[in-house]
Design a protein around this motif. Structure first.
Motif, PDB file in Angstrom:
ATOM      1  N   GLU A  43       0.711  -1.281   0.030  1.00  0.00           N
ATOM      2  CA  GLU A  43      -0.115   0.023   0.022  1.00  0.00           C
ATOM      3  C   GLU A  43       0.753   1.098  -0.037  1.00  0.00           C
ATOM      4  OE1 GLU A  43      -1.020   0.878   4.385  1.00  0.00           O
ATOM      5  OE2 GLU A  43      -1.966  -0.714   3.773  1.00  0.00           O
ATOM      6  N   GLY A  44       0.239   2.336  -0.423  1.00  0.00           N
ATOM      7  CA  GLY A  44       1.091   3.627  -0.526  1.00  0.00           C
ATOM      8  C   GLY A  44       1.472   3.879  -1.742  1.00  0.00           C
ATOM      9  N   MET A  98      -2.912  14.003   0.355  1.00  0.00           N
ATOM     10  CA  MET A  98      -2.689  12.581   0.945  1.00  0.00           C
ATOM     11  C   MET A  98      -1.390  12.769   1.556  1.00  0.00           C
ATOM     12  SD  MET A  98      -4.990  10.595   0.597  1.00  0.00           S
ATOM     13  CE  MET A  98      -4.011   8.925   0.886  1.00  0.00           C
ATOM     14  N   ASP A  99      -0.397  13.631   1.188  1.00  0.00           N
ATOM     15  CA  ASP A  99       0.863  13.678   2.002  1.00  0.00           C
ATOM     16  C   ASP A  99       0.707  14.507   3.164  1.00  0.00           C
ATOM     17  OD1 ASP A  99       2.465  12.658   0.220  1.00  0.00           O
ATOM     18  OD2 ASP A  99       2.999  14.348  -0.830  1.00  0.00           O
ATOM     19  N   LYS A 102      -0.989  12.293   5.796  1.00  0.00           N
ATOM     20  CA  LYS A 102       0.076  11.478   6.147  1.00  0.00           C
ATOM     21  C   LYS A 102       1.088  12.030   7.235  1.00  0.00           C
ATOM     22  CE  LYS A 102       3.120   7.945   4.690  1.00  0.00           C
ATOM     23  NZ  LYS A 102       4.076   7.607   3.248  1.00  0.00           N
ATOM     24  N   GLU A 103       1.619  13.212   6.963  1.00  0.00           N
ATOM     25  CA  GLU A 103       2.295  13.850   8.024  1.00  0.00           C
ATOM     26  C   GLU A 103       1.293  14.203   9.244  1.00  0.00           C
ATOM     27  OE1 GLU A 103       3.702  17.515   5.939  1.00  0.00           O
ATOM     28  OE2 GLU A 103       4.773  16.260   4.574  1.00  0.00           O
ATOM     29  N   ASP A 105      -1.174  12.513  10.462  1.00  0.00           N
ATOM     30  CA  ASP A 105      -1.305  11.272  11.325  1.00  0.00           C
ATOM     31  C   ASP A 105      -0.107  10.863  12.073  1.00  0.00           C
ATOM     32  OD1 ASP A 105      -4.005  11.154  10.533  1.00  0.00           O
ATOM     33  OD2 ASP A 105      -3.797   9.849   8.776  1.00  0.00           O
ATOM     34  N   GLU A 106       1.253  11.003  11.256  1.00  0.00           N
ATOM     35  CA  GLU A 106       2.470  10.776  11.991  1.00  0.00           C
ATOM     36  C   GLU A 106       2.586  11.745  13.130  1.00  0.00           C
ATOM     37  OE1 GLU A 106       5.245  11.081   8.718  1.00  0.00           O
ATOM     38  OE2 GLU A 106       4.567   9.235   7.947  1.00  0.00           O
TER      39      GLU A 106
END
Length: 127
Positions: A43-44, A98-99, A102-103, A105-106
């Motif tokens: 995935e990803g 999406m980036d 993702k950042e 969420d991290e």
């Protein structure tokens, strides 16, 4: 006998981890084609796939521009060029979003881990 079977099952479970990414060797490692093939199983989206997507859209734009000139500015080709441009802009925007997600969420995961560590140290101090 049953202990031997249990030992073998444990060995196999240690060797095969379901959560690990599938690693298939398609030739030289790190190449664009290898990355594209591995993306089917993992995935990803990595940077090689984004580069491939941009190359494909560049070729599509070039072919549409050539058709535009050959057909002496046909309205059909102009509409296709506009649709392609909008699709490309939409995909780029989506990849950017999406980036960002993702950042975010991290960062949240890191904050949760820090809070858990602080809570654990406080619990140890109180004991």
């Amino acid at each position: 006998m049953s202990e031997n079977i249990e030992n073998k099952v444990e060995e196999v479970n240690e060797e095969v981890n379901v959560n690990e990414k599938i690693d298939i060797n398609f030739g030289k490692k790190g190449g664009l084609l290898n990355s594209l093939a591995l993306s089917l199983f993992n995935e990803g989206i990595d940077n090689n796939i984004l580069m491939f997507l941009r190359i494909i859209f560049g070729l599509l734009f070039a072919s549409l521009l050539a058709l535009l000139i050959i057909t002496k500015f046909s309205i059909h080709i102009i509409i296709l060029l506009i649709i392609t441009g909008l699709l490309f802009v939409t995909l780029e925007w989506w990849m950017n979003e999406m980036d960002i997600v993702k950042e975010f969420d991290e960062e949240e995961e890191e904050e949760e881990e820090e809070e858990e560590n602080e809570n654990q140290t406080e619990e140890k101090k109180t004991k």
